[in-house]
Design an enzyme around this catalytic site. Structure first.
Site, PDB file in Angstrom:
ATOM      1  N   LYS A 100       0.819  -1.238   0.000  1.00 18.53           N
ATOM      2  CA  LYS A 100       0.000   0.000   0.000  1.00 18.53           C
ATOM      3  C   LYS A 100       0.844   1.275   0.000  1.00 18.53           C
ATOM      4  O   LYS A 100       0.448   2.278  -0.563  1.00 18.53           O
ATOM      5  CB  LYS A 100      -0.957   0.012   1.183  1.00 18.53           C
ATOM      6  CG  LYS A 100      -0.291   0.055   2.540  1.00 18.53           C
ATOM      7  CD  LYS A 100      -0.799  -1.005   3.462  1.00 18.53           C
ATOM      8  CE  LYS A 100       0.224  -1.301   4.528  1.00 18.53           C
ATOM      9  NZ  LYS A 100      -0.107  -2.450   5.344  1.00 18.53           N
ATOM     10  N   GLU A 124      -4.936  -5.332  -5.767  1.00 20.31           N
ATOM     11  CA  GLU A 124      -6.099  -5.722  -4.951  1.00 20.31           C
ATOM     12  C   GLU A 124      -5.729  -5.902  -3.477  1.00 20.31           C
ATOM     13  O   GLU A 124      -6.508  -5.562  -2.580  1.00 20.31           O
ATOM     14  CB  GLU A 124      -6.698  -7.035  -5.509  1.00 20.31           C
ATOM     15  CG  GLU A 124      -7.928  -7.514  -4.795  1.00 20.31           C
ATOM     16  CD  GLU A 124      -9.068  -6.510  -4.835  1.00 20.31           C
ATOM     17  OE1 GLU A 124      -9.672  -6.337  -5.888  1.00 20.31           O
ATOM     18  OE2 GLU A 124      -9.352  -5.893  -3.784  1.00 20.31           O
ATOM     19  N   VAL A 127      -5.319  -2.871  -0.207  1.00 22.48           N
ATOM     20  CA  VAL A 127      -6.357  -2.315   0.680  1.00 22.48           C
ATOM     21  C   VAL A 127      -7.273  -3.457   1.117  1.00 22.48           C
ATOM     22  O   VAL A 127      -7.783  -4.206   0.280  1.00 22.48           O
ATOM     23  CB  VAL A 127      -7.203  -1.238  -0.032  1.00 22.48           C
ATOM     24  CG1 VAL A 127      -8.269  -0.684   0.913  1.00 22.48           C
ATOM     25  CG2 VAL A 127      -6.328  -0.111  -0.561  1.00 22.48           C
ATOM     26  N   GLY A 129      -6.655  -6.255   2.647  1.00 21.08           N
ATOM     27  CA  GLY A 129      -6.119  -7.624   2.570  1.00 21.08           C
ATOM     28  C   GLY A 129      -6.851  -8.454   1.530  1.00 21.08           C
ATOM     29  O   GLY A 129      -6.827  -8.144   0.338  1.00 21.08           O
ATOM     30  N   ILE A 131     -10.062  -8.829   1.113  1.00 17.16           N
ATOM     31  CA  ILE A 131     -11.406  -8.373   0.719  1.00 17.16           C
ATOM     32  C   ILE A 131     -11.360  -7.813  -0.698  1.00 17.16           C
ATOM     33  O   ILE A 131     -10.549  -6.929  -0.982  1.00 17.16           O
ATOM     34  CB  ILE A 131     -11.906  -7.243   1.646  1.00 17.16           C
ATOM     35  CG1 ILE A 131     -11.830  -7.652   3.106  1.00 17.16           C
ATOM     36  CG2 ILE A 131     -13.323  -6.815   1.276  1.00 17.16           C
ATOM     37  CD1 ILE A 131     -12.107  -6.505   4.060  1.00 17.16           C
ATOM     38  N   ASP A 196      -1.424   3.784   8.408  1.00 14.04           N
ATOM     39  CA  ASP A 196      -1.731   2.681   7.487  1.00 14.04           C
ATOM     40  C   ASP A 196      -3.118   2.895   6.849  1.00 14.04           C
ATOM     41  O   ASP A 196      -3.268   2.814   5.627  1.00 14.04           O
ATOM     42  CB  ASP A 196      -1.692   1.366   8.292  1.00 14.04           C
ATOM     43  CG  ASP A 196      -2.131   0.159   7.491  1.00 14.04           C
ATOM     44  OD1 ASP A 196      -1.322  -0.327   6.683  1.00 14.04           O
ATOM     45  OD2 ASP A 196      -3.277  -0.283   7.652  1.00 14.04           O
ATOM     46  N   LYS A 200      -4.399   3.683   2.807  1.00  9.41           N
ATOM     47  CA  LYS A 200      -5.437   2.871   2.155  1.00  9.41           C
ATOM     48  C   LYS A 200      -6.608   3.736   1.682  1.00  9.41           C
ATOM     49  O   LYS A 200      -7.124   3.531   0.582  1.00  9.41           O
ATOM     50  CB  LYS A 200      -5.912   1.780   3.117  1.00  9.41           C
ATOM     51  CG  LYS A 200      -4.832   0.716   3.376  1.00  9.41           C
ATOM     52  CD  LYS A 200      -5.202  -0.182   4.533  1.00  9.41           C
ATOM     53  CE  LYS A 200      -4.176  -1.298   4.760  1.00  9.41           C
ATOM     54  NZ  LYS A 200      -4.391  -2.014   6.018  1.00  9.41           N
TER      55      LYS A 200
HETATM   56  N1  HSE Z   1      -1.026  -3.596   9.764  1.00 11.05           N
HETATM   57  C1  HSE Z   1      -2.101  -3.781   8.841  1.00 11.05           C
HETATM   58  C2  HSE Z   1      -3.401  -3.970   9.612  1.00 11.05           C
HETATM   59  C3  HSE Z   1      -1.822  -4.952   7.943  1.00 11.05           C
HETATM   60  O1  HSE Z   1      -3.358  -4.137  10.838  1.00 11.05           O
HETATM   61  O2  HSE Z   1      -4.468  -3.911   9.029  1.00 11.05           O
HETATM   62  C4  HSE Z   1      -2.601  -4.979   6.676  1.00 11.05           C
HETATM   63  O3  HSE Z   1      -2.321  -3.899   5.835  1.00 11.05           O
END
Ligand code: HSE
Length: 406
Positions: A100, A124, A127, A129, A131, A196, A200
């Site tokens: 990402k 894919e 964002v 994981g 899904i 994070d 996303k």
């Molecule tokens: N560190 C991220 C989370 C991992 O906890 O969602 C997936 O991008």
């Protein structure tokens, strides 16, 4: 036969090899031909691993092999992933990534390179994981004007908030336990400070607008100030507290932000708990739709990478359309957007009358065994007006935004 290479044999990279192996027959049918991992690039060796013989340490081996047409970039971080991805695309090799940071930083440039070289840059897994959300936005919702995205996009923070809610525990103790169990990183900053989720939602907002949303311009607030007391109030109000990444079209343009919000029990995102992620999309014909599942983890994330590899196998020599131009969007000021706020106040320093004189009409809430303080909900007010009132008030212990919910 489609030959692929995996860059980075860590959690996601080894997951890609595992998914391709476990679902080999079905993937071959769906891709139209067999997909075989020819190389794995890593700094390390993996003695005893079934893929040991495929490990190489020099990216040039992969780049210079004309039989390799798809690269799975599961390295993470910007460099050397950016350089390797560019080189691969310039050589006409498609790249499928879970990275990402790289997509948020260089996505539109890499998409352009893919177009110019008749290959694909697919992301894919970057964002949510496992899904499906990038593909629905790119292919499935093409008849829709999307005007709102609200996501729980970070599994670590959702796990922490869920535990705080269920156990009445404080942020610090839940974080420590999550770190001990391996659910949170040793350095949890990127997750708990919202960085994070910010990257996303920048990616999803860019797909919504077809232009680039620079993540550096997104207001981002993490969950470190959320307390056990906040959850007591939330429960009494029939609300939960979630770290939301929000992107909404307003009259002033697109408003994007990441912050903890109270959301009511009736909201579809209210029941998204533990490490699960969900993306709630509003569009003009369909209305609301939601995409839910495991937002992190080896096999779910690898599954999304492999779905991109299958897409590459199906579209060899052809670029799959993705509307995301390099032109940068100016975001609307999140502070100009009216919303309601929950506020906790020290009863010794602020009373209801004074609070109403500053914040306008309020709904007060008092909890048992907490005589020293009270909570209140404001009516809809712009963040700038809320901050001005807050600065004049004494005894404000905290505030949480309420998700605008219709
Ligand atoms: N560190 C991220 C989370 C991992 O906890 O969602 C997936 O991008």
């Amino acid at each position: 036969m489609v030959y692929a290479a995996i860059l980075g044999y860590g959690t996601v990279g080894s997951g890609v090899a595992a998914v391709l192996e476990q679902n080999e027959k079905m993937i071959t049918k769906k891709a139209g031909e067999e997909i075989s991992v020819k190389y794995i690039l890593d700094l390390r060796d993996f003695p005893g691993d079934p893929n040991e013989a495929k490990v190489v340490h020099d990216f040039a081996v992969i780049l210079e092999d004309p039989s390799v047409s798809v690269i799975c970039e599961t390295m993470g971080g910007t460099e050397p992933a950016y350089t390797f991805s560019k080189k691969a695309l310039l050589a006409g090799k498609s790249v499928c990534t879970s990275n990402k940071e790289l997509v948020a930083n260089h996505g539109p440039e890499l998409l352009r390179l893919a177009r110019e070289n008749n290959c694909n840059y697919l992301f894919e897994a970057s964002v949510g994981g496992g899904i499906p959300i990038i593909r629905p936005m790119n292919y499935s919702l093409t008849a829709e004007a999307i005007d709102g995205i609200t996501g729980i996009l970070n599994g670590t923070t959702n796990y922490i908030l869920t535990k705080m809610e269920r156990e009445g525990a404080d942020f610090g103790s839940v974080l420590q336990e999550a770190q001990e169990k391996g659910y949170a990183e040793k350095n949890p900053e990127a997750d708990v400070e919202g960085y994070d989720a910010c990257r996303k939602i920048a990616i999803l907002s860019s797909l919504m607008l077809g232009k680039t949303v620079n993540y550096e311009n997104i207001y981002t607030e993490g969950i470190t100030k959320i307390t056990a007391e906040d959850f007591r109030y939330a429960k009494a109000l029939d609300q939960s507290i979630k770290l939301l990444a929000v992107s909404k079209m307003t009259e002033e343009g697109c408003m994007v932000m990441v912050a903890p919000f109270m959301i009511p029990a009736a909201h579809a995102l209210h029941g998204v708990n533990d490490v699960y992620n969900a993306v709630y999309v509003h569009s003009n014909m369909l209305g609301n739709s939601m995409y839910y599942g495991r937002g992190a983890g080896k096999l779910p994330t690898a599954s999304a990478v492999v779905s991109d590899v299958v897409d590459c196998a199906r579209h060899q020599g052809k670029t799959v359309m993705c509307f995301w131009d390099e032109e940068e969007v100016e975001l609307a000021d999140y502070r100009a957007f009216p919303r309601r706020f929950f506020v906790r106040a020290d009863a010794g320093l602020l009373d209801e009358e004074k609070a109403e004189s500053l914040f306008g009409t309020i709904e007060t809430i008092r909890l048992e065994n907490m005589p020293g303080e009270f909570g209140f909900l404001t009516g809809p007010m712009k963040e700038t007006d809320f901050e001005a009132a807050k600065n004049k008030a004494q005894g404000i212990l905290g505030r949480i935004r309420l998700e605008d919910w219709k």
